[in-house]
Motif scaffolding. Structure first.
Motif, PDB file in Angstrom:
ATOM      1  N   VAL A   4       0.859  -1.177   0.000  1.00 49.03           N
ATOM      2  CA  VAL A   4       0.000   0.000   0.000  1.00 49.03           C
ATOM      3  C   VAL A   4       0.894   1.225   0.000  1.00 49.03           C
ATOM      4  O   VAL A   4       1.817   1.321   0.817  1.00 49.03           O
ATOM      5  CB  VAL A   4      -0.903   0.026   1.258  1.00 49.03           C
ATOM      6  CG1 VAL A   4      -1.800   1.256   1.253  1.00 49.03           C
ATOM      7  CG2 VAL A   4      -1.708  -1.254   1.378  1.00 49.03           C
ATOM      8  N   CYS A  20      -7.500  -0.228   4.380  1.00 38.78           N
ATOM      9  CA  CYS A  20      -6.510  -1.298   4.161  1.00 38.78           C
ATOM     10  C   CYS A  20      -6.171  -2.009   5.467  1.00 38.78           C
ATOM     11  O   CYS A  20      -5.998  -3.234   5.478  1.00 38.78           O
ATOM     12  CB  CYS A  20      -5.247  -0.722   3.529  1.00 38.78           C
ATOM     13  SG  CYS A  20      -5.476  -0.241   1.809  1.00 38.78           S
ATOM     14  N   ALA A  33       2.542  -1.027   4.395  1.00 40.37           N
ATOM     15  CA  ALA A  33       2.089   0.289   3.947  1.00 40.37           C
ATOM     16  C   ALA A  33       3.161   1.352   4.088  1.00 40.37           C
ATOM     17  O   ALA A  33       3.844   1.431   5.111  1.00 40.37           O
ATOM     18  CB  ALA A  33       0.850   0.710   4.733  1.00 40.37           C
TER      19      ALA A  33
END
Length: 160
Positions: A4, A20, A33
């Protein structure tokens, strides 16, 4: 691993990161992420605010799929990899961007079959779960994007 990325904008992208983080918790797949300036700190996926170029390349190469903002820089890097890309554009209305140009780019790339554009964030989880059923076109940005730009500029000139 699903990578991400929210990019390098000064505005955070908490809306995407929250979603997410919940998806990572519910479906149990490994996520990582890059959260940039976002204030939300994920609880169910490892993250880092900023990554060096080498670190970004590591995640690009090792990811099995991407969930990213609609910035051209990120997209131009990962489109070459031939992996599933899910784009959630930063929105002006949400205070995430100065304009909605990420939406325009995402819609165009989606129409070409290069990415999957997530217009409504609640649809992201189903798209990720079904990611292997989508057919994404392979792309060589060195030829396609300049052609698209040339065609677009040509259309603008002919409409004046």
């Amino acid at each position: 691993m699903i990578f991400v990325s929210v990019g390098t904008a000064n505005q955070g992208f908490d809306r995407l990161l929250r979603e997410c983080d919940q998806i990572a918790y519910r479906i149990g797949l490994p996520f990582f992420a890059q959260i940039g300036s976002s204030s939300f700190k994920p609880l169910h996926m490892p993250y880092q605010a900023w990554l060096s170029r080498d670190e970004m390349q590591y995640y690009y190469q090792n990811a099995t799929a991407f969930i990213v903002h609609g910035g051209f820089g990120t997209l131009s890097e990962i489109l070459k990899l031939g992996k599933p890309i899910f784009v959630v554009a930063r929105l002006f209305e949400e205070g995430e961007a100065g304009n909605n140009n990420q939406t325009d780019l995402a819609v165009k790339l989606h129409s070409l079959g290069l990415i999957y554009y997530i217009e409504h964030l609640p649809h992201l989880e189903a798209a990720i779960v079904q990611r292997e059923t989508y057919l994404f076109r392979q792309n060589d940005l060195l030829t396609t994007i300049p052609t698209l730009i040339q065609e677009y500029v040509g259309q603008l000139i002919h409409h004046k």
